[in-house]
Structure formats: structure tokens, C-alpha cells
Motif scaffolding. Structure first.
Motif, mmCIF file in Angstrom:
data_model
loop_
_atom_site.group_PDB
_atom_site.id
_atom_site.type_symbol
_atom_site.label_atom_id
_atom_site.label_comp_id
_atom_site.label_asym_id
_atom_site.label_seq_id
_atom_site.Cartn_x
_atom_site.Cartn_y
_atom_site.Cartn_z
ATOM 1 N N ILE A 54 7.594 3.802 -8.894
ATOM 2 C CA ILE A 54 8.505 2.836 -8.253
ATOM 3 C C ILE A 54 8.068 2.689 -6.797
ATOM 4 C CG2 ILE A 54 10.895 2.341 -7.587
ATOM 5 C CD1 ILE A 54 11.806 4.188 -9.898
ATOM 6 N N MET A 55 7.638 1.508 -6.429
ATOM 7 C CA MET A 55 7.195 1.278 -5.047
ATOM 8 C C MET A 55 8.389 0.837 -4.203
ATOM 9 S SD MET A 55 4.263 -1.309 -3.681
ATOM 10 C CE MET A 55 5.142 -2.857 -3.555
ATOM 11 N N CYS A 56 8.707 1.618 -3.165
ATOM 12 C CA CYS A 56 9.887 1.306 -2.337
ATOM 13 C C CYS A 56 9.500 0.591 -1.048
ATOM 14 C CB CYS A 56 10.627 2.590 -1.972
ATOM 15 S SG CYS A 56 11.455 3.343 -3.382
ATOM 16 N N PHE A 57 10.318 -0.382 -0.668
ATOM 17 C CA PHE A 57 10.214 -0.997 0.660
ATOM 18 C C PHE A 57 11.090 -0.196 1.617
ATOM 19 C CE2 PHE A 57 10.014 -5.193 -1.864
ATOM 20 C CZ PHE A 57 8.634 -5.156 -1.951
ATOM 21 N N LEU A 58 10.625 -0.051 2.860
ATOM 22 C CA LEU A 58 11.434 0.628 3.886
ATOM 23 C C LEU A 58 12.378 -0.402 4.506
ATOM 24 C CD1 LEU A 58 8.760 2.928 5.639
ATOM 25 C CD2 LEU A 58 10.204 3.389 3.641
ATOM 26 N N ARG A 59 13.691 -0.191 4.303
ATOM 27 C CA ARG A 59 14.661 -1.226 4.668
ATOM 28 C C ARG A 59 14.895 -1.340 6.170
ATOM 29 N NH1 ARG A 59 19.185 0.980 1.039
ATOM 30 N NH2 ARG A 59 20.298 -0.936 1.573
ATOM 31 N N ASP A 60 14.440 -0.354 6.959
ATOM 32 C CA ASP A 60 14.595 -0.469 8.413
ATOM 33 C C ASP A 60 13.458 -1.286 9.032
ATOM 34 O OD1 ASP A 60 13.093 1.680 7.500
ATOM 35 O OD2 ASP A 60 13.505 2.942 9.235
ATOM 36 N N LEU A 61 12.486 -1.711 8.215
ATOM 37 C CA LEU A 61 11.409 -2.572 8.703
ATOM 38 C C LEU A 61 11.712 -4.021 8.272
ATOM 39 C CD1 LEU A 61 8.305 -0.304 7.951
ATOM 40 C CD2 LEU A 61 9.605 -0.558 10.078
ATOM 41 N N PRO A 62 11.047 -5.010 8.907
ATOM 42 C CA PRO A 62 11.342 -6.411 8.577
ATOM 43 C C PRO A 62 10.973 -6.777 7.135
ATOM 44 C CG PRO A 62 10.063 -6.238 10.612
ATOM 45 C CD PRO A 62 10.078 -4.873 10.005
ATOM 46 N N GLU A 63 11.684 -7.770 6.596
ATOM 47 C CA GLU A 63 11.403 -8.212 5.229
ATOM 48 C C GLU A 63 9.968 -8.723 5.085
ATOM 49 O OE1 GLU A 63 13.206 -11.837 3.703
ATOM 50 O OE2 GLU A 63 13.475 -10.879 1.746
ATOM 51 N N ALA A 64 9.454 -9.356 6.148
ATOM 52 C CA ALA A 64 8.087 -9.898 6.073
ATOM 53 C C ALA A 64 7.088 -8.782 5.751
ATOM 54 C CB ALA A 64 7.722 -10.566 7.393
ATOM 55 N N GLU A 65 7.339 -7.586 6.253
ATOM 56 C CA GLU A 65 6.416 -6.467 5.980
ATOM 57 C C GLU A 65 6.528 -6.005 4.528
ATOM 58 O OE1 GLU A 65 6.385 -3.413 9.041
ATOM 59 O OE2 GLU A 65 6.613 -4.963 10.584
ATOM 60 N N ALA A 66 7.732 -6.137 3.967
ATOM 61 C CA ALA A 66 7.900 -5.810 2.539
ATOM 62 C C ALA A 66 7.102 -6.799 1.691
ATOM 63 C CB ALA A 66 9.377 -5.855 2.169
ATOM 64 N N ILE A 67 7.163 -8.074 2.073
ATOM 65 C CA ILE A 67 6.423 -9.105 1.319
ATOM 66 C C ILE A 67 4.910 -8.872 1.449
ATOM 67 C CG2 ILE A 67 5.971 -11.596 1.187
ATOM 68 C CD1 ILE A 67 9.006 -11.973 1.906
ATOM 69 N N ASP A 68 4.455 -8.495 2.649
ATOM 70 C CA ASP A 68 3.025 -8.151 2.819
ATOM 71 C C ASP A 68 2.645 -6.990 1.906
ATOM 72 O OD1 ASP A 68 2.895 -10.020 4.813
ATOM 73 O OD2 ASP A 68 2.968 -8.577 6.478
ATOM 74 N N THR A 69 3.539 -6.009 1.796
ATOM 75 C CA THR A 69 3.263 -4.823 0.971
ATOM 76 C C THR A 69 3.151 -5.210 -0.509
ATOM 77 O OG1 THR A 69 4.491 -3.500 2.577
ATOM 78 C CG2 THR A 69 4.062 -2.470 0.445
ATOM 79 N N LEU A 70 4.021 -6.129 -0.919
ATOM 80 C CA LEU A 70 3.980 -6.620 -2.307
ATOM 81 C C LEU A 70 2.630 -7.281 -2.597
ATOM 82 C CD1 LEU A 70 5.979 -6.716 -4.681
ATOM 83 C CD2 LEU A 70 6.689 -8.975 -3.888
ATOM 84 N N LEU A 71 2.118 -8.033 -1.619
ATOM 85 C CA LEU A 71 0.811 -8.689 -1.801
ATOM 86 C C LEU A 71 -0.299 -7.652 -1.895
ATOM 87 C CD1 LEU A 71 1.075 -11.710 0.689
ATOM 88 C CD2 LEU A 71 0.937 -11.791 -1.817
ATOM 89 N N LEU A 72 -0.229 -6.630 -1.041
ATOM 90 C CA LEU A 72 -1.268 -5.581 -1.057
ATOM 91 C C LEU A 72 -1.260 -4.802 -2.371
ATOM 92 C CD1 LEU A 72 -0.889 -4.122 2.565
ATOM 93 C CD2 LEU A 72 -2.808 -5.479 1.669
ATOM 94 N N ALA A 73 -0.080 -4.739 -2.996
ATOM 95 C CA ALA A 73 0.056 -3.968 -4.248
ATOM 96 C C ALA A 73 -0.466 -4.734 -5.462
ATOM 97 C CB ALA A 73 1.522 -3.601 -4.472
ATOM 98 N N ALA A 74 -0.705 -6.043 -5.287
ATOM 99 C CA ALA A 74 -1.045 -6.890 -6.445
ATOM 100 C C ALA A 74 -2.188 -6.327 -7.318
ATOM 101 C CB ALA A 74 -1.349 -8.311 -5.979
#
Ligand code: ADE
Ligand code: ZN
Length: 328
Positions: free
Chosen positions: A134-154
Motif C-alpha cells: 500500500i503506497m501512502c501519500f504524506l498528508r502534511d505535504l501538498p496534493e501536487a506532490e502526491a500526484i507527482d508520486t503517483l506518476l513516479l510509481a506508474a
């Protein structure tokens, strides 16, 4: 009861791999990778593990994770946990990881994913344990960084079952990540989120209604809202409860005050998990045992907790059925 807890096949659904970093491995990796830590020995690391809330824990947890540098480090971390889990008769686990903690230090998916994957394959072969990530986003960081992380995980999508949301809850509601979770859903990931650990019942409703998650991590603050409890019970929404974590982070004063058994009796789909066992003083068996000592649950209630975890996992139905047959 202790031997029943140890013996029956168990499933763990809420476990952060970075939270399984034992002080001994932390010091060894710090030395090997020349990462400075404010501790000179094991006693100093253990003495630092006195937390007053989630944030005071997260500060040490991210510091600890900074010793993880090479593929071999991530392999060793995952292998150490899966070995321990197998010894405790955990037959399936769904393990969270925090890529942004590592990306921020210049350590990419091409380093940690092969380490995790090699350990998962070795442990499956050696012990028969299955592991989903399960890949978690860190919620104290901006949403844009979560979206970048999703792209890197592709490129690693086939190795990741679900997307989660963790880190500091206060001031960071699930709805902050609406676009990131919608995108993850479009890509076919399952969705879970931490909610109602320190934050109130509105965090749980937000995760269900806005993010459309199928499981709530923690969720214990539903104790404040009887309408929400009814909704959770009727929809059989899984809550991955972590009793020792809740005590260590002062969510409840002591285990006697922990609502796990009360929620179970009210028909909620609660499960028992260890969260960050190296920091909170116990793995899954220790969590069940600590709850038992305070609440003396029955064998039937224990089997129900295991049954809930099997049914709430992302395993295929045929495997769920096999495991359920083994616990009743
Ligand atoms: N990251 C690791 N453990 C966590 C927890 N219990 N709550 C939120 N974020 C976390
Ligand atoms: Zn957690």
C-alpha cells in the motif's frame, strides 16, 4: 489464550514498513551508510521512544527512516519484518510504505521497490506468506506532490495494490487529496486512508465520502458519533485498529479505556494491527495479548477479529475462504 493467539493464522492490514525498523538495525544502517543520528547506543534510542502525540512520534519515525539508503537496506527491513510475521503465524499482510520520505532524500522507486519486491518473493518462497503493498501519500505535504508520486510509481503499478494516506492528521483533511485519490482510482488502485486517529469523526466521513476509500485506518474516533457508528456497522466498513499504537500516542489513557471490544460488540468491522511495532513496543501477537489482558475477550471474539481481517483484505475470494475455514 496466548497460544491460540500465536497459533491461529492471522492477517495484518495496517503496518508501516518504516515502522518496523528496530533500533538495532537503525544503528547498524546508520553506521554502514554514514548517516548521523542523535543516539550513541541502543539504550539512547529506546529512551527516546516516549511520545505525547502523533507528531512527536512522526519526528522520530522520519529521522529513523533516514538510515535507509540502498536496495539492500530496504530488502533487509522487509525481510526482517516478514520473517518475524511468519514466526507469529501471519499468513498474509498488506504493508504500507512512504515513498515521499525516501524521494525527499534522493532515493527513488528504482532503489526501494526492488528491495521490497525481492524480500516479498523470498519470504513467499521460504515461509508461504503473501504480501501486498500500500503506497501512502504524506498528508502534511501538498496534493501536487502526491500526484507527482503517483506518476513516479506508474512503472511499478503491478507491484502496488492500494493507495493510502498517512502522517499528521490535524489540519490535513482527506478532501485535500480528492484529485490524487480520484486519479489513483482511475488507475485501478484500491483506496484506504488513515482517519479518526487523532482527528474527529468528520475525518472518517470525509475519507469515505470524498476519497471513496474502502477501508479506514484507525477510525477509533467514531466513538464520538453514534450515527457514524451505525453507518460503519451497516456498511461493514473495515477499521484497521492499532491498540498499542493508540496507547503509546496517548489517543487513550490506557488499554482498559481502549474501545476495540466495545466497537466489536456494536457490530463494527474492527481488526487488530500493529502500525509501527518497532516504535510502539509490540508486533501483532503483542497487540492481541495486550488487549486480552485488559478486556479478556472470548475465543469467539478473537476468531471474529481474525475473520474480519481476512474478509477486509484485498485477497481473492478463494484465498479468503481457505483462510476462514482455518480459523473457525
Ligand atoms: N505513519 C506511520 N504511522 C502512522 C500513524 N499511526 N498515523 C499516521 N501516520 C503514520
Ligand atoms: Zn498507521
Amino acid at each position: 489464550m496466548r497460544s491460540l493467539i500465536e497459533r491461529l493464522p492471522k492477517v495484518e492490514l495496517h503496518l508501516h514498513i518504516e515502522g518496523t525498523l528496530e533500533p538495532s538495525l537503525m544503528l547498524e544502517l546508520a553506521e554502514r551508510n554514514q548517516v548521523p543520528l542523535p543516539y550513541k547506543n541502543l539504550a539512547e534510542v529506546k529512551a527516546a521512544y516516549q511520545f505525547e502525540d502523533l507528531q512527536s512520534f512522526l519526528d522520530l519515525y522520519y529521522l529513523g527512516a533516514s538510515v535507509l539508503v540502498t536496495e539492500a537496506d530496504f530488502y533487509e527491513l522487509m525481510m526482517q519484518y516478514l520473517t518475524k510475521a511468519s514466526q507469529d503465524h501471519i499468513v498474509h499482510c498488506e504493508v504500507m510504505f512512504d515513498p515521499q520520505t525516501h524521494l525527499a532524500r534522493g532515493i527513488g522507486f528504482e532503489i526501494f521497490m526492488p528491495g521490497f519486491q525481492r524480500a516479498i518473493a523470498d519470504a513467499e518462497q521460504k515461509f508461504g506468506i503473501s504480501t501486498y503493498l500500500i503506497m501512502c501519500f504524506l498528508r502534511d505535504l501538498p496534493e501536487a506532490e502526491a500526484i507527482d508520486t503517483l506518476l513516479l510509481a506508474a512503472p511499478f503499478k503491478d507491484q502496488i495494490t492500494a493507495i493510502g494516506l498517512d502522517s499528521a492528521e490535524m489540519g490535513h483533511p482527506p478532501s485535500k487529496f480528492q484529485r490524487a485519490f480520484a486519479e489513483a482510482a482511475r488507475e485501478g488502485y484500491q483506496l484506504v486512508a488513515h482517519a479518526g486517529e487523532e482527528g474527529g469523526p468528520e475525518m472518517i466521513k470525509d475519507a469515505l465520502d470524498t476519497l471513496k476509500v474502502v477501508r479506514i485506518d484507525h477510525g477509533v474516533q467514531c466513538i464520538q458519533d453514534s450515527d457514524l457508528r451505525l453507518r460503519l456497522a451497516q456498511a461493514r466498513v473495515p477499521l484497521t485498529v492499532c491498540p498499542l499504537s493508540n496507547i503509546k500516542l496517548c489517543v487513550f489513557a490506557d488499554m482498559a479505556a481502549h474501545p476495540l471490544l466495545s466497537l466489536l460488540s456494536q457490530g463494527l468491522n474492527v481488526t487488530v494491527n500493529s502500525d509501527d511495532p518497532a516504535y510502539f513496543g509490540g508486533y501483532l501477537v503483542d497487540n492481541f495479548w495486550a488487549v486480552y489482558q485488559a478486556h479478556h475477550f472470548t475465543e469467539e471474539q478473537f476468531r471474529q477479529l481474525l475473520d474480519n481481517a481476512i474478509k477486509s483484505s484485498f485477497l481473492p475470494d478463494a484465498r479468503k475462504k481457505q483462510l476462514i475455514d482455518q480459523i473457525w
